[in-house]
Scaffold this active site. Structure first.
Site, short mmCIF file in Angstrom:
data_model
loop_
_atom_site.label_atom_id
_atom_site.label_comp_id
_atom_site.label_asym_id
_atom_site.label_seq_id
_atom_site.Cartn_x
_atom_site.Cartn_y
_atom_site.Cartn_z
CB SER A 125 0.64 -1.01 0.33
OG SER A 125 -0.53 -0.24 0.07
CE LYS A 137 -3.97 -1.38 0.78
NZ LYS A 137 -3.35 -0.27 0.00
CB SER A 159 -0.85 1.26 -2.80
OG SER A 159 0.36 1.62 -2.19
#
EC number: 6.3.5.7
Length: 503
Positions: A157, A82, A181
């Site tokens: 997210s 990420k 997330s």
């Protein structure tokens, strides 16, 4: 092994194949890079692909394996990272234009542990800007699409990391979880997502959103892979003041066992009912019944202050975000706008933040700054912290009668892109079930338990006390074993074909 077999295999299966000499890290990495090239026009899971670096790393692992070196349990397996975790020499943007082109000079502890363990970082995945969002539509670089249905969101997210798994671009990924997330995208993409106990994985090198809530964790396609990845990234880090100085729970043994005999499973009364999609509740009830059939004892528990978790979270998170994001001031790094030699520093700062931050980030900074202002601190932020304590006490009371707590991961299945982007309150409700765990700092995870009638994945949410992460894996492994037998294989075997896919 064929490219299709390499792309669809679980990470632990790939390691076993490498040890038998049936494939190599370079072959697996090459297959992943080819799949990324093929499906990215449809999925957009990645912001940066580091092909040369990944192949060099893979060759190095192959050489060490051939020389008989002692390697980690996931050495040679490709991974998607990420874009909120730094890796020296690789662009890191946190999904924001304000950091476009920034190359960090340092490496996050989680990233360093991955490389030290021989994992191959393929690149950085797309995300909501500074992890603010529930759909990965708030990225400064465009939305990610759900591989199950390209017109749907993958969750946020960390939608890029989850989508990369479901699109067979990578067998492993790392996400971060501030209010859901990791777990929410896992539910929307039919994958496994684990939020470790707060302090169980290091936040050093993680670009902060809300420091008392953020936590890195594993995103995978199987429970055992999640446990193995958790073991790699977890453990004490002296560079993180919130890091727990204690051994990691034995998550791998728990994932291999999957024994829930005698385990007390608490169904949270407040996390269900009105507002929950009927098929989500149906799959949840079926899964609870399955656990009971496997020897677990099911009890109902009440956590009355969970009703206020959403409001509490959306005061604490913006307040911490407004403080953390103050560092992006155009003076030290990142974007700089309006520097014509005439404007004042304040004007340059305002112009840069106006141009570099997206609408959701601006919204939360404004809310957070207001909540922290002198006249409203006690009424808003101070009160939210008191309610946070009450939520933690609800958890403590519930764990006196249950070993784990369970709920749906999300109230609905993945919705269409653009459907809720202009309705922040509707968007925030996606995290209704996941937020309490972040406020209390306990461990939690989402596991795939089936599909809706329109072919979209549904997740099952499991919560455990702090430092009892192993309980998550016992439940997840039990469910995975039974459900894969019912389905005739992994849930992802049922995913519709993505245009251009090699898998």
């Amino acid at each position: 092994m064929s490219d299709r077999e390499l792309l669809r295999a679980d990470a632990h299966e790939l390691v076993a194949a490498m040890e038998r000499g049936e494939t190599s890290s370079e072959e697996i990495t090459t297959a992943c890079l080819a799949q990324i090239e093929a499906v990215e026009p449809s999925v957009h899971a990645f912001l940066h692909v580091a092909a040369d670096r990944a192949l060099a790393c893979a060759r190095g692992v192959d050489q060490r394996r051939a020389a008989g070196a002692q390697l980690g349990p996931l050495a040679g397996v490709p991974l998607a990272l990420k874009d909120v975790l730094t890796l020296a020499g690789m662009p890191t943007t946190a999904g924001s234009k304000i950091l476009q082109g920034w190359i960090p000079p340092y490496t996050a502890t989680v990233s360093q542990r991955l490389e030290d363990a021989g994992l191959v970082v393929l690149g950085k995945t797309n995300m909501d800007e500074f992890a603010m969002g529930s759909s990965t539509e708030n990225s400064g670089y465009g939305p990610t699409h759900n591989p199950w249905a390209i017109d749907r969101i993958p969750g946020g997210s960390g939608g890029g990391s989850a989508a990369a798994l479901a699109a067979f671009e990578a067998p492993l990924a790392i996400g971060t979880d501030t209010g859901g997330s990791i777990r929410q995208p896992a539910a929307f993409t039919g994958t496994v997502g684990v939020k470790p106990t707060y302090g169980g994985t290091s936040r050093y090198g993680l670009i902060a959103l809300a420091s008392s809530l953020d936590q890195p964790g594993p995103c995978t396609r199987s429970v055992l892979d999640a446990a193995l990845l958790h073991q790699v990234i977890g453990g004490h880090d002296p560079r993180d003041a919130t890091s727990i100085d204690a051994p990691i729970p034995d998550v791998v043994s728990a994932a291999r066992s999957g024994d829930v005999t005698g385990m007390k499973v608490g169904v949270v009364r407040e996390l269900g009912g009105e507002g929950y999609q009927p098929e989500v509740e149906q799959r949840f009830n079926e899964t609870v019944a399955l656990l009971e059939s496997l020897g677990a004892e099911v009890v109902e528990v009440s956590c009355p202050h969970f009703e206020y978790a959403l409001a509490t979270y959306y005061l604490i998170l913006p307040a911490e975000a407004s403080s953390n994001l103050a560092r992006f001031d155009a003076m030290r790094f990142g974007l700089r706008v309006g520097d014509d030699g005439v404007r004042s520093a304040e004007e340059v700062m305002a112009a840069t933040r106006g141009a570099g931050f997206g609408e959701e980030v601006k919204r939360r900074i404004i809310i957070g700054t207001y909540a922290l202002s002198a006249g409203y601190y006690d009424a808003f932020y101070g009160s939210a912290q008191k309610v946070r304590t009450l939520i933690s006490r609800d958890f403590d009371a519930a764990y006196e009668s249950a070993d784990v707590l369970v709920s749906p991961t999300t109230p609905t299945t993945a919705f269409r892109l653009g459907e809720r982007i202009d309705d922040p309150l509707a968007m925030y409700k996606n995290d209704l079930c996941t937020i309490p765990s972040n406020l209390a700092g306990n461990a939690s995870a989402s596991f795939p338990v089936g599909l809706s009638s329109d072919g979209l994945p549904i997740g099952f949410h499991v919560m455990a006390p702090p430092r009892a992460d192993d309980r998550l894996y016992r439940v997840g492994a039990a469910l995975e074993r039974e459900l894969r037998q019912q389905w005739g294989g992994p849930l992802l075997d049922r995913i519709p074909a993505i245009e251009g896919s090699l898998a």
